[in-house]
Scaffold this motif. Structure first.
Motif, mmCIF file in Angstrom:
data_model
loop_
_atom_site.group_PDB
_atom_site.id
_atom_site.type_symbol
_atom_site.label_atom_id
_atom_site.label_comp_id
_atom_site.label_asym_id
_atom_site.label_seq_id
_atom_site.Cartn_x
_atom_site.Cartn_y
_atom_site.Cartn_z
ATOM 1 N N THR A 46 9.780 14.601 12.364
ATOM 2 C CA THR A 46 8.620 15.205 13.025
ATOM 3 C C THR A 46 7.363 15.165 12.156
ATOM 4 O OG1 THR A 46 9.355 17.374 12.237
ATOM 5 C CG2 THR A 46 10.045 16.703 14.434
ATOM 6 N N ASP A 47 7.462 15.656 10.944
ATOM 7 C CA ASP A 47 6.283 15.785 10.082
ATOM 8 C C ASP A 47 6.166 14.645 9.074
ATOM 9 O OD1 ASP A 47 5.803 18.211 11.372
ATOM 10 O OD2 ASP A 47 7.013 19.316 9.919
ATOM 11 N N GLY A 48 7.293 14.163 8.575
ATOM 12 C CA GLY A 48 7.247 13.166 7.516
ATOM 13 C C GLY A 48 6.848 13.785 6.191
ATOM 14 N N VAL A 49 6.576 12.938 5.224
ATOM 15 C CA VAL A 49 6.167 13.401 3.906
ATOM 16 C C VAL A 49 5.135 12.425 3.355
ATOM 17 C CG1 VAL A 49 8.097 12.179 2.803
ATOM 18 C CG2 VAL A 49 6.972 14.058 1.603
ATOM 19 N N ARG A 50 4.093 12.973 2.736
ATOM 20 C CA ARG A 50 3.014 12.154 2.178
ATOM 21 C C ARG A 50 3.540 11.364 0.991
ATOM 22 N NH1 ARG A 50 -1.483 10.139 4.349
ATOM 23 N NH2 ARG A 50 -3.299 10.160 2.972
ATOM 24 N N HIS A 76 -1.025 7.654 -9.587
ATOM 25 C CA HIS A 76 -1.739 6.398 -9.419
ATOM 26 C C HIS A 76 -3.162 6.697 -8.988
ATOM 27 C CE1 HIS A 76 1.999 4.037 -9.571
ATOM 28 N NE2 HIS A 76 2.527 5.045 -8.907
ATOM 29 N N PRO A 77 -4.181 6.150 -9.669
ATOM 30 C CA PRO A 77 -5.559 6.376 -9.232
ATOM 31 C C PRO A 77 -5.853 5.611 -7.957
ATOM 32 C CG PRO A 77 -5.530 4.803 -11.025
ATOM 33 C CD PRO A 77 -4.119 5.292 -10.862
ATOM 34 N N ILE A 78 -6.537 6.251 -7.021
ATOM 35 C CA ILE A 78 -6.933 5.604 -5.785
ATOM 36 C C ILE A 78 -8.444 5.607 -5.717
ATOM 37 C CG2 ILE A 78 -6.801 5.695 -3.273
ATOM 38 C CD1 ILE A 78 -4.173 7.089 -3.515
ATOM 39 N N GLY A 79 -9.031 4.439 -5.641
ATOM 40 C CA GLY A 79 -10.481 4.346 -5.555
ATOM 41 C C GLY A 79 -11.117 4.090 -6.898
ATOM 42 N N ARG A 105 10.435 7.968 -4.034
ATOM 43 C CA ARG A 105 10.514 7.161 -5.254
ATOM 44 C C ARG A 105 10.719 5.680 -4.931
ATOM 45 N NH1 ARG A 105 13.301 9.085 -10.792
ATOM 46 N NH2 ARG A 105 11.362 10.256 -10.734
ATOM 47 N N LEU A 106 11.393 5.376 -3.817
ATOM 48 C CA LEU A 106 11.564 3.978 -3.437
ATOM 49 C C LEU A 106 10.227 3.297 -3.195
ATOM 50 C CD1 LEU A 106 14.608 4.224 -0.983
ATOM 51 C CD2 LEU A 106 14.606 3.236 -3.268
ATOM 52 N N PHE A 107 9.245 4.064 -2.698
ATOM 53 C CA PHE A 107 7.929 3.488 -2.445
ATOM 54 C C PHE A 107 6.990 3.672 -3.628
ATOM 55 C CE2 PHE A 107 9.585 4.087 1.814
ATOM 56 C CZ PHE A 107 9.193 2.918 2.449
ATOM 57 N N MET A 108 7.160 4.726 -4.414
ATOM 58 C CA MET A 108 6.302 4.952 -5.569
ATOM 59 C C MET A 108 6.569 3.946 -6.668
ATOM 60 S SD MET A 108 6.700 9.073 -5.428
ATOM 61 C CE MET A 108 6.612 9.271 -7.188
ATOM 62 N N SER A 109 7.783 3.391 -6.721
ATOM 63 C CA SER A 109 8.109 2.410 -7.752
ATOM 64 C C SER A 109 7.592 1.043 -7.338
ATOM 65 C CB SER A 109 9.628 2.345 -7.963
ATOM 66 O OG SER A 109 9.964 1.279 -8.828
ATOM 67 N N SER A 110 6.809 0.436 -8.203
ATOM 68 C CA SER A 110 6.277 -0.894 -7.918
ATOM 69 C C SER A 110 7.371 -1.950 -7.885
ATOM 70 C CB SER A 110 5.233 -1.271 -8.981
ATOM 71 O OG SER A 110 5.799 -1.197 -10.290
ATOM 72 N N SER A 158 3.134 -0.889 -3.501
ATOM 73 C CA SER A 158 2.906 -2.299 -3.207
ATOM 74 C C SER A 158 1.571 -2.526 -2.508
ATOM 75 C CB SER A 158 4.028 -2.840 -2.331
ATOM 76 O OG SER A 158 4.064 -2.179 -1.077
ATOM 77 N N LYS A 159 1.101 -1.515 -1.774
ATOM 78 C CA LYS A 159 -0.183 -1.637 -1.081
ATOM 79 C C LYS A 159 -1.277 -0.788 -1.713
ATOM 80 C CE LYS A 159 1.343 -3.031 3.512
ATOM 81 N NZ LYS A 159 1.207 -2.788 4.960
ATOM 82 N N GLY A 160 -0.910 0.117 -2.635
ATOM 83 C CA GLY A 160 -1.903 0.947 -3.295
ATOM 84 C C GLY A 160 -2.555 1.949 -2.381
ATOM 85 N N GLU A 161 -1.774 2.574 -1.488
ATOM 86 C CA GLU A 161 -2.347 3.517 -0.540
ATOM 87 C C GLU A 161 -1.343 4.614 -0.224
ATOM 88 O OE1 GLU A 161 -3.204 0.997 2.747
ATOM 89 O OE2 GLU A 161 -1.172 1.132 3.577
ATOM 90 N N MET A 162 -1.853 5.724 0.316
ATOM 91 C CA MET A 162 -1.004 6.815 0.754
ATOM 92 C C MET A 162 -0.664 6.624 2.228
ATOM 93 S SD MET A 162 -0.827 8.661 -2.003
ATOM 94 C CE MET A 162 -0.071 10.146 -1.357
ATOM 95 N N PHE A 163 0.545 7.038 2.619
ATOM 96 C CA PHE A 163 0.934 6.977 4.022
ATOM 97 C C PHE A 163 1.930 8.092 4.301
ATOM 98 C CE2 PHE A 163 4.462 4.925 2.067
ATOM 99 C CZ PHE A 163 5.534 5.032 2.935
ATOM 100 N N GLN A 164 2.151 8.360 5.575
ATOM 101 C CA GLN A 164 3.080 9.404 5.997
ATOM 102 C C GLN A 164 4.435 8.764 6.244
ATOM 103 O OE1 GLN A 164 1.602 12.248 5.777
ATOM 104 N NE2 GLN A 164 3.239 13.662 6.369
ATOM 105 N N LEU A 165 5.414 9.092 5.410
ATOM 106 C CA LEU A 165 6.741 8.487 5.487
ATOM 107 C C LEU A 165 7.629 9.282 6.436
ATOM 108 C CD1 LEU A 165 9.020 6.578 4.475
ATOM 109 C CD2 LEU A 165 9.382 8.183 2.597
#
Length: 893
Positions: A437-441, A147-150, A314-319, A446-453
């Motif tokens: 502890t670390d999560g995964v990027r 997904h392009p960001i920006g 994949r649960l979050f990557m899928s729109s 749905s929000k079009g942004e990266m976050f630490q899961l």
């Protein structure tokens, strides 16, 4: 997660295939200018109740429908939809007023303004347009996380990491198949979309691989120009599996001692028992100069592990699913009632103890369910243990669906792993610790942004024997109740040779008269307090001295517990305590209401009918003699024969026939329950084996109806009470005050049963209902924590077994195909899938567009008949029309 990073836009444009342009089309059009309407957008940040906000909403709606309307619909910019749903004018107005306008969406590029994408908007929002075709481009971008960001100037320097070349090749291959026409001139389907539809039909209909290949051959024979389809299921599977997530094979010791991973990855023998890592194949000696060629070594035991991180990503990557993963925070009704685990005390206490984790509603809370099943039926002893994870972030109508379950691992073996299950859970616990502890990027579509899961495990779900394996508490013997633990009240029966659990007067109020009643109970008065649930710290204190070596060849853990003569039944320190938050969880392991309720109903009915599994027999009456209680029911010797006096719950032959006739005549709506009447034998006065759900229906709805007529009030009243208890406990909506009342009622009901039935009736499963209301008060509704959905999922896994010599491999391969097609089916239109298929009995009623005061539910059967109404019925129908027809309001006023 798969992400791209290129030096510049021109290099990317040259390298990417044609279908990849969709991913970049928003960025490419930044130089294209459209007619801009200068509007005041300050109203977006105003309160929704102000007139300025509502006036601004009307201006936006007029502007959007004039510039970007398709089929009289536009993308909804509310906080919940975020430009992912196409709605009509009325629905758009309601969403913006109720949910609020997305404050960051100030450049209305999706509604006719300049084409320039803000930082937080995703191209996947543009791709979800209503159309007759399949959304293959959206599916590929969501599957690979591309997904392009920006804006265009930022695309080449965003935070995307480089991905392996193999992943790039997979994406390009699928893009080419997604662009390739099924046959020259075909505009409806591409090669990939048609193949996905065929595979979807295969999975939905349970078509075998051989029949699927015959279908491919038939299609290619009928359409000679159709040369794009594969020739076999193997080739089709190779194409589709690129969309899947795969699994890992981890070799294990055949005696369940260890896994060959980490520092033991290259070992060839078990460091605990010395067993070989590989199977020993006996070969005949070579003849003359001929030598046998040694093939690939076959591992003795293989654990199939399905990585969790990629599946959560994949649960979050899928729109199609990303927005639903925030439902527990944004969409839940917060009125104090228990409808979802998020309403429970355990969930809220977890958030209170870990505020950093709970600060982001996208962090996932999971439940773990496990149980064994035999893929061969009763023919061969075998036990496969799948471990399933349940994401509780989803809404109630989604999280317990099998399509949303995550298969974590398949534990092989001819017998259940028992306490050795901790050996196999090691990869999952390690990954859960990393997610904590670390999560995964992760990319949020749905929000079009990266976050630490991040992710955490709330509790486990299993039947009672599985409870012992997962928790490490031996659910047998003197202290068999895991909730009462060391304070369990138990007695050993001399003639039945089993331990029973009574003493429910402890759970009554201190002033209740039953506490002073010694004659009708066990001859003693009761002054003890009810035992309290053990906290995680209490458990750790009790198991701190245990040092267990796993493996089948080790001494039996139960025997070692007996030799130590411990006050509790702990046999190991559970591996779940390696999770840093596990000690503070209020409820770590759930008692299963499904099996408890089924066993309770089975004990009652078999005792009433005097069948082989009856709890009232000669041994039970002799135990009364040995205990010196229940003199009116004690066995008596008469002329060399043992005479059993009839009890108040003993049914006569006529009453047994009446009970069987009633159960044999019951009919249910289709899909409500199985055909219980087919399991009833009236002449023999017997009921054959019923499924657990059949006992659920029988106890909650059937038994109270017939028991009132064939038994005295002293027997029927507590039976009806226990039926009401389970029915209220299984409600979809619970109140804490009602659960407190249930705690008191079930204690009184069990005490009343103690006065009626002999001690042999009270095995551990009859005792456990005393704790179910307490657990529901802590963890919420039981249908999120019982074994019905996981066991149905096990039946699906069992259906994947095609190669009977390799059942675990068949299940793993079948699940991967099913998982991939479930994901793809969200992007297919006009096809029957698990997510949109009609009900079993669909009447085909469409929404009525015109006013109708007599809405038709269902479809009529048979011919039309005329009925003449009497005066009363005619007056009632006339009055109904006057009060319910909106067209008459003008005349009535």
């Amino acid at each position: 997660m798969c992400r791209f990073k290129w030096c510049n836009f021109e290099q990317l444009e040259q390298a990417a295939p044609k279908s990849f342009y969709t991913c970049l089309e928003v960025s490419k059009y930044t130089q294209t200018q459209t007619q801009t309407l200068l509007m005041d957008k300050t109203w977006i940040k105003l309160p929704r109740v102000t007139s300025e906000y509502q006036s601004g909403c009307e201006q936006f709606i007029e502007f959007a429908f004039r510039n970007k309307s398709r089929d009289n619909m536009i993308l909804c910019p509310c906080n919940f939809c975020v430009n992912t749903c196409w709605l009509d004018r009325t629905a758009i107005r309601d969403h913006i007023i109720c949910n609020g306008f997305t404050k960051e969406y100030t450049n209305w590029v999706f509604h006719g303004e300049n084409i320039s994408i803000p930082q937080n908007m995703s191209s996947s929002n543009v791709q979800n347009e209503p159309s007759e075709g399949d959304h293959i481009d959206s599916m590929l971008h969501d599957a690979f996380g591309m997904h392009p960001i920006g804006t265009e100037s930022e695309f080449g320097v965003n935070d995307y990491d480089e991905i392996p070349d193999e992943e790039v090749r997979k994406f390009y291959r699928l893009c080419e198949d997604g662009d390739k026409e099924l046959y020259p001139g075909c505009k409806k389907f591409t090669k990939l979309s048609f193949l996905l539809r065929l595979m979807q039909l295969k999975c939905m209909g349970g078509i075998s691989n051989k029949v699927f290949e015959q279908l491919l051959e038939l299609i290619k024979t009928a359409l000679p120009d159709l040369d794009t389809l594969p020739n076999s299921f193997y080739e089709a599977d190779k194409i589709v599996k690129d969309l899947g997530l795969g699994y890992k094979e981890i070799h294990a010791c055949p005696n369940d001692c260890m896994l060959y991973r980490k520092e033991f990855a290259n070992d060839t023998t078990c460091h605990v028992c010395g067993a070989s890592r590989y199977k020993v194949i006996k070969r005949k000696k070579s003849v003359g100069r001929c030598k046998l060629k040694l093939g690939k070594k076959i591992p003795a035991k293989v654990l199939r592990y399905f990585p969790l991180k990629s599946r959560l990503q994949r649960l979050f990557m899928s729109s199609k699913t990303a927005a639903n993963m925030r439902w527990h925070k944004d969409g839940r009704t917060k009125d104090g009632l228990l409808r979802h685990p998020a309403d429970s005390l355990a969930w809220k206490d977890f958030d209170l103890n870990h505020p950093q984790f709970s600060s982001d509603s996208r962090n996932v809370k999971l439940g773990l369910a496990s149980d064994g099943f035999n893929p061969y039926g009763m023919m061969v002893p075998y036990s496969i243990w799948p471990v399933v994870l349940i994401p509780y972030n989803l809404p109630p109508w989604l999280c317990m669906k099998s399509s949303n379950f995550i298969l974590s691992m398949i534990i092989p073996g001819k017998t259940s792993p028992g306490n050795n299950i901790d050996v196999y859970l090691q990869p999952l616990i390690d990954e859960l610790n990393e997610l904590w502890t670390d999560g995964v990027r992760t990319y949020d579509a749905s929000k079009g942004e990266m976050f630490q899961l991040h992710a955490a495990l709330l509790w486990t779900i299993s039947d009672f024997p599985g409870y012992a394996s997962l928790s490490g508490y031996m659910t047998k013997g003197k202290h068999g109740c895991p909730d009462c633990a060391g304070n369990t009240h138990s007695e050993y029966l001399k003639y039945n040779h089993k331990t029973v659990y009574r003493g429910h007067r402890r759970f009554l109020e201190r002033t209740h008269r039953f506490r002073q009643d010694a004659r009708t109970f066990d001859g003693t008065q009761e002054f003890r307090e009810a035992p309290k649930l053990l906290t995680g710290s209490d458990v750790l204190e009790q198991v701190r001295h245990l040092n267990v070596t796993f493996g089948k060849l080790q001494p039996d853990l139960c025997e070692r517990g007996k030799k130590r003569d411990l006050l509790s039944n702990w046999t190991k320190k559970s591996i779940f305590f390696e999770l840093p938050y596990w000690e503070t969880n209020l409820l770590r392991h759930n008692l299963d209401p499904m099996h408890i309720e089924g066993h309770f109903a089975e004990s009652l009915v078999y005792t009433f009918l005097g069948m082989a599994k009856s709890k009232d027999n000669t041994k039970s009456r002799l135990d009364l003699v040995a205990m010196g209680v229940g003199k009116e029911l004690q066995a008596v010797d008469k002329e060399g024969k043992t005479y059993l006096p009839p009890a108040c719950f003993t049914l006569s032959p006529e009453e047994k026939v009446l009970l069987c006739e009633f159960l044999g005549s019951v009919k249910f709506p289709d899909g409500y329950a199985s055909n219980i009447s087919s399991r009833v034998r009236v002449k023999e006065k017997k009921i054959l084996s019923l499924k657990t759900h059949d006992w659920h229906i029988l106890l909650q709805y059937l038994l109270p109806l017939v028991i009132r007529k064939i038994t005295p009030t002293i027997v029927s009243r507590p039976i009806i009470e226990i039926s009401n208890f389970f029915r209220e406990l299984c409600s979809k909506v619970l109140r804490v005050s009602d659960l407190k009342d249930l705690e008191k009622r079930v204690a009184l009901t069990l005490c009343q049963l103690e006065r009626i039935f002999p001690p042999s009736f009270f095995d551990i499963m009859i005792h456990l209902p005393i704790h179910l209301a307490t657990e529901a008060k802590i963890a919420g509704p039981v249908h999120f924590r019982w074994m019905y959905p996981p066991e149905r999922f096990q039946m699906i896994l069992k259906s994947y077994v095609r190669n009977m010599t390799r059942p675990e491999g068949s299940i793993a391969k079948g699940y991967l195909i099913e998982e991939t097609l479930t994901f793809c089916s969200r992007y297919l239109t006009g096809v029957d899938t698990k997510l949109n298929r009609l009900r079993r009995n669909d009447d085909g009623n469409e929404l009525q567009q015109h006013e109708c005061i007599f809405p038709q539910a269902g479809r009529p059967l048979g011919g039309v008949t005329s009925v003449n109404l009497d005066y009363t019925s005619y007056a009632q129908a006339h009055r109904h029309v006057l009060f319910n027809c909106g067209s008459l309001d003008y005349y009535i006023e």
